[in-house]
Structures are given as C-alpha cells and as structure tokens.
Design a protein around this motif. Structure first.
Motif, mmCIF file in Angstrom:
data_model
loop_
_atom_site.group_PDB
_atom_site.id
_atom_site.type_symbol
_atom_site.label_atom_id
_atom_site.label_comp_id
_atom_site.label_asym_id
_atom_site.label_seq_id
_atom_site.Cartn_x
_atom_site.Cartn_y
_atom_site.Cartn_z
ATOM 1 N N ASP A 20 47.257 -139.665 -4.788
ATOM 2 C CA ASP A 20 47.196 -140.603 -5.912
ATOM 3 C C ASP A 20 46.782 -141.998 -5.471
ATOM 4 O O ASP A 20 46.185 -142.739 -6.253
ATOM 5 C CB ASP A 20 48.548 -140.668 -6.628
ATOM 6 C CG ASP A 20 48.827 -139.424 -7.459
ATOM 7 O OD1 ASP A 20 48.016 -139.144 -8.351
ATOM 8 O OD2 ASP A 20 49.837 -138.749 -7.212
ATOM 9 N N TRP A 21 47.138 -142.390 -4.242
ATOM 10 C CA TRP A 21 46.824 -143.756 -3.828
ATOM 11 C C TRP A 21 45.862 -143.881 -2.650
ATOM 12 O O TRP A 21 45.233 -144.920 -2.492
ATOM 13 C CB TRP A 21 48.120 -144.521 -3.509
ATOM 14 C CG TRP A 21 48.911 -143.994 -2.349
ATOM 15 C CD1 TRP A 21 48.645 -144.166 -1.030
ATOM 16 C CD2 TRP A 21 50.100 -143.204 -2.410
ATOM 17 N NE1 TRP A 21 49.595 -143.544 -0.264
ATOM 18 C CE2 TRP A 21 50.511 -142.948 -1.081
ATOM 19 C CE3 TRP A 21 50.877 -142.703 -3.454
ATOM 20 C CZ2 TRP A 21 51.642 -142.200 -0.767
ATOM 21 C CZ3 TRP A 21 52.017 -141.968 -3.149
ATOM 22 C CH2 TRP A 21 52.389 -141.707 -1.829
ATOM 23 N N GLU A 22 45.749 -142.829 -1.878
ATOM 24 C CA GLU A 22 44.883 -142.944 -0.705
ATOM 25 C C GLU A 22 43.420 -143.101 -1.110
ATOM 26 O O GLU A 22 42.869 -142.278 -1.847
ATOM 27 C CB GLU A 22 45.062 -141.722 0.194
ATOM 28 C CG GLU A 22 46.384 -141.738 0.950
ATOM 29 C CD GLU A 22 46.532 -140.529 1.858
ATOM 30 O OE1 GLU A 22 45.704 -139.595 1.768
ATOM 31 O OE2 GLU A 22 47.496 -140.506 2.650
ATOM 32 N N GLY A 23 42.800 -144.156 -0.644
ATOM 33 C CA GLY A 23 41.395 -144.408 -0.934
ATOM 34 C C GLY A 23 41.113 -144.903 -2.337
ATOM 35 O O GLY A 23 39.952 -145.024 -2.732
ATOM 36 N N ARG A 24 42.172 -145.208 -3.084
ATOM 37 C CA ARG A 24 42.004 -145.604 -4.502
ATOM 38 C C ARG A 24 42.521 -147.018 -4.737
ATOM 39 O O ARG A 24 43.601 -147.375 -4.239
ATOM 40 C CB ARG A 24 42.793 -144.664 -5.416
ATOM 41 C CG ARG A 24 42.355 -143.215 -5.377
ATOM 42 C CD ARG A 24 43.374 -142.355 -6.132
ATOM 43 N NE ARG A 24 42.994 -140.959 -6.141
ATOM 44 C CZ ARG A 24 42.314 -140.351 -7.124
ATOM 45 N NH1 ARG A 24 41.933 -141.066 -8.177
ATOM 46 N NH2 ARG A 24 42.026 -139.081 -7.061
ATOM 47 N N PRO A 25 41.818 -147.815 -5.508
ATOM 48 C CA PRO A 25 42.387 -149.101 -5.913
ATOM 49 C C PRO A 25 43.482 -148.894 -6.964
ATOM 50 O O PRO A 25 43.382 -148.010 -7.812
ATOM 51 C CB PRO A 25 41.191 -149.855 -6.511
ATOM 52 C CG PRO A 25 40.232 -148.807 -6.924
ATOM 53 C CD PRO A 25 40.440 -147.632 -6.012
ATOM 54 N N VAL A 26 44.510 -149.699 -6.873
ATOM 55 C CA VAL A 26 45.599 -149.654 -7.857
ATOM 56 C C VAL A 26 45.298 -150.690 -8.943
ATOM 57 O O VAL A 26 45.075 -151.868 -8.644
ATOM 58 C CB VAL A 26 46.958 -149.944 -7.203
ATOM 59 C CG1 VAL A 26 48.064 -149.918 -8.252
ATOM 60 C CG2 VAL A 26 47.247 -148.922 -6.101
ATOM 61 N N ILE A 27 45.264 -150.230 -10.169
ATOM 62 C CA ILE A 27 44.947 -151.101 -11.309
ATOM 63 C C ILE A 27 46.193 -151.297 -12.158
ATOM 64 O O ILE A 27 46.741 -150.340 -12.718
ATOM 65 C CB ILE A 27 43.810 -150.520 -12.171
ATOM 66 C CG1 ILE A 27 42.579 -150.198 -11.318
ATOM 67 C CG2 ILE A 27 43.465 -151.492 -13.302
ATOM 68 C CD1 ILE A 27 41.941 -151.383 -10.641
ATOM 69 N N ALA A 28 46.645 -152.533 -12.251
ATOM 70 C CA ALA A 28 47.776 -152.854 -13.120
ATOM 71 C C ALA A 28 47.326 -152.851 -14.574
ATOM 72 O O ALA A 28 46.241 -153.350 -14.897
ATOM 73 C CB ALA A 28 48.346 -154.220 -12.758
ATOM 74 N N ILE A 29 48.145 -152.272 -15.433
ATOM 75 C CA ILE A 29 47.928 -152.353 -16.881
ATOM 76 C C ILE A 29 49.069 -153.198 -17.434
ATOM 77 O O ILE A 29 50.214 -152.749 -17.492
ATOM 78 C CB ILE A 29 47.926 -150.965 -17.540
ATOM 79 C CG1 ILE A 29 46.873 -150.060 -16.890
ATOM 80 C CG2 ILE A 29 47.687 -151.086 -19.045
ATOM 81 C CD1 ILE A 29 46.987 -148.598 -17.332
ATOM 82 N N LEU A 30 48.763 -154.436 -17.792
ATOM 83 C CA LEU A 30 49.790 -155.308 -18.355
ATOM 84 C C LEU A 30 49.837 -155.095 -19.858
ATOM 85 O O LEU A 30 48.923 -155.493 -20.588
ATOM 86 C CB LEU A 30 49.500 -156.772 -18.014
ATOM 87 C CG LEU A 30 50.154 -157.273 -16.719
ATOM 88 C CD1 LEU A 30 49.687 -156.474 -15.515
ATOM 89 C CD2 LEU A 30 49.895 -158.756 -16.512
ATOM 90 N N ASN A 31 50.899 -154.437 -20.303
ATOM 91 C CA ASN A 31 51.008 -153.966 -21.683
ATOM 92 C C ASN A 31 52.035 -154.802 -22.429
ATOM 93 O O ASN A 31 53.212 -154.830 -22.059
ATOM 94 C CB ASN A 31 51.417 -152.490 -21.684
ATOM 95 C CG ASN A 31 51.312 -151.862 -23.068
ATOM 96 O OD1 ASN A 31 51.136 -152.564 -24.068
ATOM 97 N ND2 ASN A 31 51.403 -150.558 -23.133
ATOM 98 N N THR A 32 51.605 -155.479 -23.500
ATOM 99 C CA THR A 32 52.484 -156.339 -24.286
ATOM 100 C C THR A 32 53.005 -155.632 -25.531
ATOM 101 O O THR A 32 53.306 -156.259 -26.540
ATOM 102 C CB THR A 32 51.757 -157.640 -24.676
ATOM 103 O OG1 THR A 32 50.500 -157.329 -25.274
ATOM 104 C CG2 THR A 32 51.520 -158.513 -23.467
ATOM 105 N N TRP A 33 53.158 -154.308 -25.438
ATOM 106 C CA TRP A 33 53.759 -153.538 -26.531
ATOM 107 C C TRP A 33 55.248 -153.850 -26.632
ATOM 108 O O TRP A 33 55.923 -154.095 -25.629
ATOM 109 C CB TRP A 33 53.580 -152.034 -26.283
ATOM 110 C CG TRP A 33 54.314 -151.194 -27.282
ATOM 111 C CD1 TRP A 33 53.832 -150.725 -28.462
ATOM 112 C CD2 TRP A 33 55.680 -150.762 -27.213
ATOM 113 N NE1 TRP A 33 54.800 -150.019 -29.139
ATOM 114 C CE2 TRP A 33 55.946 -150.033 -28.388
ATOM 115 C CE3 TRP A 33 56.701 -150.922 -26.276
ATOM 116 C CZ2 TRP A 33 57.193 -149.460 -28.654
ATOM 117 C CZ3 TRP A 33 57.948 -150.361 -26.533
ATOM 118 C CH2 TRP A 33 58.182 -149.634 -27.706
ATOM 119 N N SER A 34 55.782 -153.821 -27.850
ATOM 120 C CA SER A 34 57.236 -153.786 -28.054
ATOM 121 C C SER A 34 57.522 -153.297 -29.466
ATOM 122 O O SER A 34 56.628 -153.254 -30.322
ATOM 123 C CB SER A 34 57.881 -155.159 -27.823
ATOM 124 O OG SER A 34 57.814 -155.964 -28.995
#
Length: 576
Positions: free
Chosen positions: A37-51
């Motif tokens: 899941d993480w090797e060789g892959r960029p990690v992309i944050a999803i900032l979610n303003t749901w509530s």
C-alpha cells in the motif's frame, strides 16, 4: 517524473530500517494495510470538512471515496484526515472566528502526518480560504475539490436563491405580505439538495476564486453538487494530486502574483461577495503575493460584472451558470483581462484549460460589451469614517443611494439594533443612515455577518425596501442592499466609527469612493480623548489567542504570526 520514492516525505516514515520506521509500518499494518500500500507510492492526504452539522458538505462522505478511487487509480496511497467543517448555518457567533483555526489545522495536519500531497475538500464560505491558506503555508502539492452549489430552490412555482431570496422574502414576512404557512413552504424549498449556496454568495465566490488561482481542475467550481460530473471531478482530482507530487508541482509555482490578479479579475466579473476582499487578501499574503483594498478598487473599475447571478444579477442561479458554460465560459469571455500564461494544478497554463470553452446562454454569462454592471462588483470607500477602508456592493443596491447624505442612527449592539428595526413607530426618516458598531473582528467578536442590517419596520410600512446602512461587520455574500461594510479600523478598537454620534450627517459618494461624517477635526479629537476602550471579548482559550493576534479587515483578518514574512515553517519535528 522529477521525484523518486526516496525523495518523498512519507518515505521518511515508512522506509528507515530502525525502531521508529518499524513502528510506523506496524501501526499501518494494524489498520489492515500491507507494505504494497505504501511502498513506492506517494501518500495523499484528503482533508475532509464533512460533519453532521454541515449541510453544504453532506455529500463529502461519498465524495471522499471518489477522491480515494482516483488516488488509487494513479498509484497513490490515500489518507483521509477529518478537519473542521465550519458550517455557516450552525456555528455561532460566526465561522469567521474559526477560519484561522482551520487554516492552522490544515497546515499542521499536513506537516505532522506522513503525506506528500493533499486534496482539500471544502466549499462552504470559510472552508475554501482556510484550507488554501494553510496549504499555501505548508507548501506541499495540493489540489482543491469544491463542494459545488446546491440545486435551484423551488416553491409554489417560483425559483428561489438560498440566502438572497430568504432575506428578500423575510422582509415581506415582516411587512405582513407573506403568511406563516407560505414562509414554511419557502423554508422547505429554498435549499433542497446538498451543496453550498447557489447564489453568487461567499461560497460560490470563493470556489470561483480558487479556480481563478489555478488550484482546481478547469471547470471544477461550477459543477452542481448533485451532478454526476462532480463525482468524476473528485476522482480526477485524486489522480492529479498523485501526478503533482511526482512533478513536484508545489503551490509557490502556481499561486503567483499573476494567479492572484487572475482570481481578483474573476471575482469582479462574477459579481462577488464582499467577503472576497478579506479572504483573497489573506490568501495572497500567505502566498507571498500580497494585494490590498486598492487592488480591488482598481480591478473593479476596469472589470464589468458579466455573471447574471443573484444577488448582483437579477435572474439566474449557479445551476443556470453551469449549463451556460460555467466559470470556463466566463473566463473565456474575459479574454486578455486574464494572464493565460499562469500555471495551474494541471501543470499547464490557464489558457490551455480554457481551450474550447463556450457560452451557451449569453444572458447568463454576458459579453464584456453587454455586462450586468459596467464596473466591478465592489467599491472601496475611504474617508474620516473609515481611513483604512470600507466596502460596498454597488451592483446590489438601489442606484438612487449611490450618492447619499443623512443623519446617523446608531446601535451599539445587535440587541439595540433589533429594538430599532422592530419599532414600527420609530421616528426615522427615509434619509436616515442606520449604523451598527462594535461588530468587527474584536467587537463582534469575529466580525459576524450582521452587516445587512434589517430594514426597519417603520420604513417597510412606508414601502421602502432599501436604505443606507453602515457597520464594521461583514454581510453574507448572498445579501444585498446599500450596506457599507468592514469599516476599518473597527469601533471596538477606537476606529472613527466609535466617535460617530446620533444625528451626525454621513456622506456617501460611491462614484468618488468616499465615506465621511460631517464632524470637524477639533470635535473628533475631543471625542477621541473621551473614548474609553471596552474590555476584550475573551478571557481564555482560542478566543483569547484570536483577540491578541487578529488583524483588521483591510489586512485580511489573518493572525499576525501566520504571515509569510513572520518566520520559516518547520517541515517536521526535530526528533523524528
């Protein structure tokens, strides 16, 4: 690709063959992930303003899954991070207090987690500037996903615009021309899908500004929240976020002076919310490409309003705007008023994203030769009542009030204002200038949207539906009327508005951009010497921090310690 996996921030967490690296891998595996899941892959944050208290973002639970799909399709590793929802509908006294808190949270979420880039999910008024401000300060590649406007309102065969028509018809209710039953029907029909306000209020203004800045995919800001195109846009944004990381396409390459000027021009052409001044000033300062009130007034004088969208326009809503060609169509109409060479999140110039853009309804998106209003949406006023500036929206008020003189009638608080406007027998004249003070950044607190002061019942009974109103508050971007806002410095810190007295003559001259009280300097000096500073609104917590560091409206209401020039950001903890 200009980056390799070893260059990524996330690799610092996941690749070291030491105890800390082992802990990061182990805890990821605890959640069911595997090294694949993480090797060789960029990690992309999803900032979610749901509530559960954010109707504008009610679809974000679903949209986050589409963003994740796009990230996975492009070979990234999605990491969803919840963030403040800032619901304009429910947060009191105003979300403006917490815009800077979300900006801080955005910056720190991105800094403290093992992420290489971000997809920002917002749309309701303050979420767009807050997310972008924080992401600009952090400096990682990011792309913005706008929530999209809700569908048109509908009741009893009439089309309603959220906010704008609510305000309009509430005056009719107060005047006794609408029954309680009819009003209940309007309440149920004026906002009938998820998504932000579908007028050209603050939400639509700020998402258009985001697209003008180049931080959304082309056309993203105009797509209605309930349209299937919105899901496809969310997935496409996820894919593009991964590509941006490999390309090292960081925000300082996109949000340049040219991009800020483009956003300013777009704002004026849309008939933007008055809140655009505060938010775009704050964003520009975070980007190191600062603009001020004078830039807004300059752009306003040379940029006609060509979006016929309420409240500056008279007929249409954002759904109509989308069908007519959306923001791409509007920007194509602007021609050489935009710098088409400015880079966007696509990695290509703005002009490339406008290729093939068309306008399908020339009444909704006007040409420059047939505008809704020949000058831009906003006018900046200065004078002895607001030496650092105030703002008015000429296109959304009665032209007969563009030059006006009248006696001040002052309320020092909202309860005082309510007592005045609810008094059917108040002996005010049609020339009266209704004033609310102590509603600015310090006084509100937080500069709430009280600036569209309600029309007094005493004048509603006489058939009046507009009058000159003055405050140091903001107003909703969906609002309208001859409302002078953002008077700076505010009354609560001793600005000239604090020195105004009942009966003083206020002179407004929009063509000449002036706002003055007919009080000589000697008398003003005497009043200033007698003025006593009120106590701070907050004694502790975030409110205390807010009070100590908030700047005035003409500076964007950012915290002074978050400005670009204040200091260099820290990329990661010293102990890693």
């Amino acid at each position: 690709m200009s980056k390799t996996y070893a260059d990524l921030r996330s690799a610092r967490w996941f690749t070291p063959d030491d105890f800390r690296g082992s802990g990061h891998r182990s805890r990821a595996m605890q959640m069911g992930y595997a090294p694949e899941d993480w090797e060789g892959r960029p990690v992309i944050a999803i900032l979610n303003t749901w509530s559960d208290a954010q109707p504008c973002h009610a679809h974000f639970k679903d949209r986050a899954e589409w963003v994740k799909r796009g990230i996975l399709q492009e070979g990234g590793f999605p990491m969803e991070l919840p963030a403040l929802s800032l619901s304009e509908s429910f947060v009191k006294p105003t979300t403006m207090i917490y815009r800077n808190m979300l900006a801080m949270e955005t910056e720190e979420l991105l800094r403290s987690h093992p992420v290489d880039g971000a997809v920002l999910m917002g749309g309701c008024d303050k979420t767009t500037p807050a997310l972008i401000m924080g992401a600009l300060s952090m400096g990682l590649p990011f792309i913005y996903v706008p929530a999209g406007p809700m569908l048109r309102g509908n009741y009893a065969g009439k089309i309603f615009g959220s906010g704008t028509d609510g305000l309009k018809y509430w005056d009719e209710r107060r005047a006794g021309t609408i029954t309680k039953e009819q009003w209940t029907g309007i309440e149920g029909g004026i906002a009938r899908s998820y998504g932000h306000c579908m007028t050209m209020g603050t939400a639509s203004t700020m998402t258009a500004i985001a697209e003008g800045l180049g931080v959304t995919l082309p056309g993203a800001s105009s797509i209605p929240a309930a349209d299937a195109n919105h899901q496809r846009m969310a997935a496409a944004s996820g894919r593009r976020a991964v590509e941006m990381v490999w390309e090292d396409l960081t925000p300082e390459k996109i949000v340049t002076k040219a991009a800020v000027e483009n956003a300013l021009t777009v704002a004026m052409a849309t008939g933007c919310s008055t809140n655009a001044l505060i938010h775009l000033i704050a964003m520009s300062r975070r980007a190191g490409a600062p603009i001020g009130l004078e830039d807004f007034d300059r752009a306003s004088r040379v940029t006609p309003v060509i979006a016929n969208i309420r409240p500056s326009g008279k007929e249409y809503l954002m759904e109509d705007f989308f069908y007519a060609g959306g923001l791409r169509g509007l920007m194509a109409q602007l021609g050489d008023k935009l710098d088409r060479s400015a880079l966007t999140v696509t990695g290509k110039p703005l002009g490339d994203g406008l290729e093939g853009a068309e306008v399908y309804n020339e009444d909704v998106i006007r040409s420059l030769s047939n505008p809704v209003y020949h000058e831009g949406s906003l006018a900046v006023l200065k004078g002895n009542l607001a030496p650092d500036g105030a703002v008015i929206k000429p296109a959304a008020c009665d032209p007969a009030l563009h030059v006006h003189s009248g006696p001040a009638l002052i309320a020092n608080s909202y309860p005082e204002l309510k007592a005045i406007v609810d008094d059917e027998d108040h002996p005010m004249s049609p020339d009266t200038v209704l004033v609310l003070r102590n509603a600015g950044p310090h006084g509100g607190p937080g500069m709430p949207e009280w600036g569209m002061l309600p029309m007094p019942k005493a004048l509603l009974k006489r058939g009046m539906r507009d009058m000159v109103r003055l405050s140091d508050a903001r107003m909703s971007g969906t609002a309208f009327g001859a409302c002078i806002l953002h008077a700076a410095p505010e009354a609560y810190v001793g600005g000239p508005l604090a020195l105004l007295k009942d009966g003083d003559i206020v002179d407004l001259d929009i063509p000449n951009r002036s706002l003055n009280m007919r009080v000589d300097e000697e008398e003003l000096a005497r009043r200033r010497a007698e003025w006593k500073a009120p106590p701070p609104r907050y004694q502790r917590g975030y409110g205390y921090l807010f009070t100590k560091h908030i700047q005035q409206a003409d500076k964007g209401c950012d915290f002074n310690f978050l400005l670009t020039e204040f200091g260099d950001p820290v990329d990661e903890p010293v102990i890693f």
